[in-house]
Scaffold this active site. Structure first.
Site, PDB file in Angstrom:
ATOM      1  N   GLU A 122       0.780  -1.230   0.000  1.00 54.37           N
ATOM      2  CA  GLU A 122       0.000   0.000   0.000  1.00 54.37           C
ATOM      3  C   GLU A 122       0.816   1.286   0.000  1.00 54.37           C
ATOM      4  OE1 GLU A 122      -3.382   0.156  -0.229  1.00 54.37           O
ATOM      5  OE2 GLU A 122      -3.279  -2.002  -0.538  1.00 54.37           O
ATOM      6  N   SER A 487     -48.943 -26.597  42.524  1.00 52.84           N
ATOM      7  CA  SER A 487     -48.576 -26.989  43.879  1.00 52.84           C
ATOM      8  C   SER A 487     -47.185 -26.521  44.301  1.00 52.84           C
ATOM      9  CB  SER A 487     -48.655 -28.514  44.023  1.00 52.84           C
ATOM     10  OG  SER A 487     -49.986 -28.947  43.870  1.00 52.84           O
TER      11      SER A 487
END
Length: 840
Positions: A122, A487
Site C-alpha cells: 500500500e 402446587s
C-alpha cells in the site's frame, strides 16, 4: 549617508534594523520593477492578471475544501467501535455481541512481517512522506486522465494516511474533490499523530471483507488464527484485501488472489523485507482460506439474550447511545454462566420435551416461505432459523408431489426427503435428519418449557433454557412466560402457617373444606385425598390440597399473599383460596429464586446473570454485588481479623421457618411426590406441581447450594393429558440435569440456622419419640423434625399410634363406600395428590 544607500557592513546597524532595511529595499525594488513592467507591456499585464487569478482561485478552492472538513485532531481521542465480549463464570470467552468483526490491537501487537506486507502493498514510502506521496499522486492523476470517460476506476495513489482519512473521516465517495480533501486531511493527520499511531489506527480499522474490520478480525475470518500465528503467505494475502475486500476471499477468485498475493511477496522482497528463498516458499503455498470459523460461542442463546437485553437497558445499543454501548463500546462482561451446567440444562429439557411428545403426530412446520419466487435459499438464510440438536438441520420443502419430496438448505443444496406427513407441503420450513442418501422429517415438540439453575447463596444464575432451541424461537419461557405454578406454591402457604403459630407436627383436617361464596353461589366444598387429621408434614409431602387450603385460611390468606409478595413470586396475588393452590401466575425464574430463599435461611437474592461489566480499558463500571468490604483495600495488613463481605440478600422470611420448610420438602423427595429423585443419593428438597387440566407441570428444588426449576406446557395453555404430572414429567428432567452435572452438586447435608431444634418424631402422628431413632429408610416411622424453641410436640404414646392407625383404616373404608378409592399406578408414589385436579 542617504536612505537608499547600503551600509558598508551589517554591523553599522542593529540586526533587526538591518533586516527592516533589506526588506524595505528589496520589496521596494520589486514593486518598482513590477510597476514598470505593468506600464510597459500588455502581455505582462495579462500574464500577471492570470497568475493572480490562479492564486486567488487556488486559495478559494483550498478554503472551500477545507472549510467543512472534520478535525484531524479528533483522531487523537478516537475510539474504535468494538463489540462486547462476554465471559462465563470461569473467565473463558463464551460469546460476543457484534454486527461487525472487530478486534483492537496496539501497535506492538502487530507482527513485523504483517506491517511490512502492508507497507509493500500500500505505501512503501510511508515512513518518509508527510501524508501525501507526490510520485504516487502524479501517477494517479495521469491514470485518471487516461481513463476519464471510460467508466473504469483509476488507481487510487493514496497513502496509508490518506486511506485512514477516507475510512474514518470522509467516506468512500469516488470524486476529485474527495481526493483533494483526503490529501488535506492526510497532511493534518500527520501533524497530530505519530507514524506508529497512524498505522495502529489503520490496521485496526481497514475493511477487509467477510464483515471484518482490522487485521486481527480478518485473520480470524480467513484463517481462523490470531495475527501472531500467521505465516508469510497468509500475511501477504491479508495485505491484498484493501484493494478489493469483497473479491479476493470469494470462491472462484482463487487465481486472482494468488496473482495479487505473489505480487505483494515480490514487493516485500524488492523492499528487502524477505529473501528470495522466503518469497519462493511462500508463493508455493495455497491460499488456505477457511470457509467457517471454529465455534467460539457457548450454546446458551436464552441466557446470552437475557444478558444482552440487560446491557442494552443499562448502556445503550449503538455508539449514539453512549461510549459504553453494547455494539460499539468494547465492553468486557463477566457473567455467571456455567457452560457445563448450561449444556446439561439444555439437553435435559430437550430430552424431556421429546420424550413427552413421543409418537404424537407431526406438529407442523416451523415457518413457511414462498418457494415460487425462486430465491428460496436466500429466504431461508435470511430467516436465521436453525437447530442444534443431534444431527438435525433446518431446511425448506422445495417440492412435494404425492409420496415424494425434496428438501433444500440455505447453501442451495437439495436432497430427497422421506417420512412425509400428509400435511407437509412445498414451502414448509422443517427440521430434518440425515438418512441414507437423503433426509427424513423430524418433529419439533409442540409442548415447550423453561428451566433455570441458580446458586441459592448468591442469586447467580448458572443456566437458563427457555425452550427447545433459541434458534427457532427467542421467546424465553424461563424468564418471560407467565404460568400458574400449581402446587409449587404450597411451601409458601405452609411457611405462612409456621409463622402464625403452627408447627410441622400441627394436625390439619384433610376431609374437606367448605367456604361461602356469596348469596348466588352459596357454599363451595373442596374434597379429596385421605380423610382425617394429619400433620403438616404429611400434607406437604403428599401435596394435599384440602390441608393446604385449611392452612392458608387458618393463617390468613392476606398473610399468605404477603409471603408471596415478599418472596417476589407474584406482584398482585389475591387473598383467595385458589391462590394457596397456585392460581396466580409467575415465571420459572421468580419461583426458583423464592426456593433459593428457602435454602438460604430466608434470605432472598434476586437472580443475576451478570457479575460485573468492564469498559474497554478494564475499569469496572457496573457490578451486581455492591456489598461493602471494609478494610479489603488497606495498604498493609494491620493484624486485625480478616475483612469479610457482609451477608448477601434480603431477609424475606424467618430463617428458622425457611429451614423447617426445606426440611419438610426433603420428605417430598424421600417419600412424597418426587421419589423419582431419591436414588441420586443427594440431600435434595423440592416440590412437584400440576395445574388444573393439567395445563402445566412443574418441579422446583435442589440442595442448599444450588436450586433448579422447570415447567412444561403448551405456549397456548391446553390439556396435556391425564397422565401428565410434575412427578412423572418434570422431576425426571431435573434428575437428568443433576446426573449430567453431578460434580456441581454437593452431598453435604443442609446446615440449620441458629434457633432450630432437631427432635425425633413419629412422622404419621407428629408426636415426639424418645424410645427410638431414625434410620436410613425413608419409610421409617421415626424421623428428625425441625422445631423452633418451645414448639416441640408432646411425647407419642402407644394409644396415639393405635388411634392414628385406626383413623387411617376408617378413612380408607369411608372412601371405599363413596367409590373414591384412588388406585395407584405402577411407578407412582403412594397418595400422589396431583390426581385431585391441581388448583381450583
Amino acid at each position: 549617508m542617504s536612505s537608499d544607500t547600503t551600509p558598508e557592513t551589517s554591523s553599522d546597524l542593529p540586526f533587526f534594523a538591518y533586516v527592516r532595511f533589506r526588506m524595505a529595499r528589496d520589496l521596494g525594488g520589486a514593486a518598482s520593477w513590477f510597476a514598470k513592467k505593468w506600464r510597459a507591456s500588455l502581455l505582462f499585464k495579462l500574464g500577471a492578471a492570470a497568475m493572480i487569478g490562479l492564486i486567488a482561485l487556488w486559495f478559494a478552492l483550498w478554503f472551500w475544501l477545507a472549510s467543512d472538513l472534520p478535525e484531524a485532531g479528533s483522531l487523537v481521542e478516537y475510539q474504535t467501535p468494538l463489540p462486547t465480549v462476554v465471559r462465563g463464570a470461569d473467565g473463558e470467552i463464551v460469546h460476543s455481541y457484534a454486527r461487525e468483526r472487530r478486534v483492537q490491537l496496539q501497535y506492538a501487537d502487530f507482527p513485523d512481517r504483517l506491517v511490512e506486507a502492508y507497507l509493500s502493498a500500500e505505501d512503501k514510502t510511508f515512513f518518509s512522506h508527510g501524508g501525501v506521496d507526490v510520485t504516487g499522486t502524479a501517477n494517479a492523476v495521469f491514470d485518471y486522465a487516461t481513463k476519464y470517460g471510460s467508466g473504469e476506476r483509476a488507481v487510487g495513489g493514496s497513502t496509508i494516511t490518506q486511506q485512514l482519512a477516507k475510512i474514518l473521516l470522509l467516506g468512500d465517495e469516488y470524486s476529485v474533490t474527495r481526493k483533494l480533501k483526503e490529501m488535506i486531511l492526510a497532511s493534518r493527520i500527520e501533524g497530530v499523530l505519530s507514524k506508529q499511531e497512524i498505522l495502529e489506527l489503520y490496521l485496526n480499522e481497514i475493511p477487509l471483507g467477510r464483515r471484518s474490520f482490522g487485521v486481527q478480525a480478518a485473520a480470524r475470518a480467513y484463517f481462523d488464527k490470531d495475527v501472531g500465528e500467521l505465516e508469510l503467505h497468509e500475511v501477504a494475502f491479508l495485505a491484498i484485501l484493501p484493494k478489493a475486500p469483497e473479491r479476493y476471499g470469494r470462491s472462484g477468485q482463487e487465481e486472482a488472489a494468488m496473482t495479487r498475493r505473489d505480487f505483494v511477496l515480490e514487493q516485500m522482497e524488492d523492499n528487502g523485507f524477505i529473501t528470495i528463498a522466503e518469497r519462493d516458499a511462500a508463493a508455493g503455498q495455497p491460499l488456505g482460506l477457511v470457509q467457517q470459523r471454529s465455534q467460539r460461542s457457548a450454546d446458551a442463546g436464552y441466557f446470552l439474550e437475557d444478558v444482552r437485553r440487560q446491557l442494552i437497558a443499562d448502556f445503550g445499543e449503538t455508539a449514539e447511545d453512549g461510549e459504553n454501548s453494547v455494539y460499539a463500546g468494547g465492553l468486557w462482561v463477566r457473567t455467571s454462566l456455567d457452560v457445563d451446567m448450561q449444556n446439561a440444562a439444555r439437553e435435559s429439557l430437550r430430552r424431556g420435551l421429546v420424550r413427552y411428545h413421543g409418537r404424537r403426530a407431526w406438529s407442523g412446520p416451523i415457518a413457511t416461505i414462498n418457494v415460487g419466487e425462486g430465491n428460496w435459499a436466500s429466504q431461508l438464510a435470511s430467516s436465521f432459523l436453525s437447530v442444534n440438536y443431534d444431527d438435525w438441520r433446518v431446511g425448506v420443502v422445495t417440492t412435494r408431489t404425492g409420496s415424494s419430496a425434496t428438501i433444500g438448505f440455505s447453501n442451495g443444496d437439495e436432497s430427497p426427503l422421506s417420512n412425509l406427513p400428509n400435511a407437509l407441503k412445498s414451502g414448509d420450513v422443517i427440521a430434518v435428519s440425515p438418512v441414507g442418501n437423503g433426509f427424513r422429517v423430524e418433529t419439533i415438540p409442540e409442548a415447550q418449557g423453561g428451566m433455570v439453575v441458580q446458586n441459592a447463596q448468591s442469586g447467580r444464575v448458572l443456566a437458563i433454557q427457555g425452550g427447545f432451541d433459541h434458534r427457532l424461537s427467542d421467546f424465553n419461557r424461563a424468564t418471560q412466560a407467565m404460568r400458574q405454578p400449581g402446587s409449587t406454591i404450597k411451601p409458601f402457604v405452609y411457611a405462612t402457617g409456621l409463622d402464625n403459630g403452627m408447627t410441622p407436627s400441627t394436625e390439619v383436617d384433610n376431609t374437606r373444606y367448605c367456604y361461602y361464596q356469596g348469596r348466588q353461589l352459596g357454599e363451595k366444598c373442596i374434597r379429596g385425598g385421605r380423610a382425617g387429621q394429619f400433620p403438616m408434614r404429611y400434607g406437604l409431602e403428599q401435596s394435599q390440597n384440602i390441608m393446604t387450603v385449611q392452612i392458608g385460611m387458618q393463617a390468613g390468606m392476606d398473610n399468605v399473599v404477603d409471603t408471596i409478595k415478599a418472596l417476589n413470586i407474584s406482584d398482585d396475588a389475591d387473598p383467595y383460596a385458589a391462590t394457596s393452590l397456585g392460581s396466580e401466575e409467575t415465571t420459572v425464574s421468580r419461583i426458583v429464586a423464592a426456593y433459593g430463599a428457602l435454602a438460604n435461611h430466608g434470605r432472598l437474592n434476586q437472580p443475576t446473570v451478570i457479575d460485573y461489566v468492564q469498559d474497554r480499558y478494564g475499569k469496572v463500571i457496573w457490578r451486581a454485588d455492591n456489598r461493602p468490604c471494609n478494610g479489603c483495600n488497606m495498604a498493609a495488613y494491620d493484624g486485625s481479623s480478616m475483612p469479610r463481605f457482609g451477608i448477601k440478600g434480603e431477609q424475606a422470611m424467618d430463617a428458622r421457618t425457611a429451614f423447617q420448610i426445606m426440611h419438610m420438602l426433603e420428605g417430598v423427595v424421600s417419600r412424597g411426590t418426587a421419589t423419582v429423585l431419591n436414588d441420586l443419593g443427594l440431600p435434595l428438597f423440592g416440590k412437584t406441581g400440576t395445574t388444573s387440566g393439567p395445563k402445566d407441570v412443574w418441579f422446583v428444588g435442589g440442595t442448599q447450594r444450588i436450586v433448579a426449576g422447570a415447567y412444561m406446557g403448551f405456549d397456548t395453555p391446553r390439556n396435556m393429558g391425564g397422565y401428565a404430572y410434575g412427578g412423572t414429567i418434570v422431576a425426571p428432567i431435573i434428575k437428568d440435569l443433576i446426573r449430567n452435572s453431578r460434580d456441581h452438586w454437593s452431598d453435604l447435608p443442609a446446615v440449620a440456622p441458629e434457633g432450630i431444634r432437631m427432635v425425633r418424631v413419629d412422622r404419621r402422628t407428629g408426636k415426639r419419640v424418645l424410645d427410638g431413632w431414625p434410620t436410613g429408610d425413608p419409610r421409617s416411622d421415626i424421623i428428625w423434625e425441625a422445631f423452633k424453641p418451645d414448639t416441640e410436640p408432646d411425647r407419642s404414646t402407644r394409644q396415639d399410634e393405635i388411634a392414628a392407625k385406626r383413623d387411617e383404616i376408617l378413612a380408607l373404608i369411608a372412601a371405599g363406600r363413596e367409590g373414591n378409592v384412588y388406585r395407584q399406578r405402577e411407578g407412582e408414589p403412594a397418595n400422589f395428590a396431583e390426581e385431585q385436579g391441581g388448583i381450583y
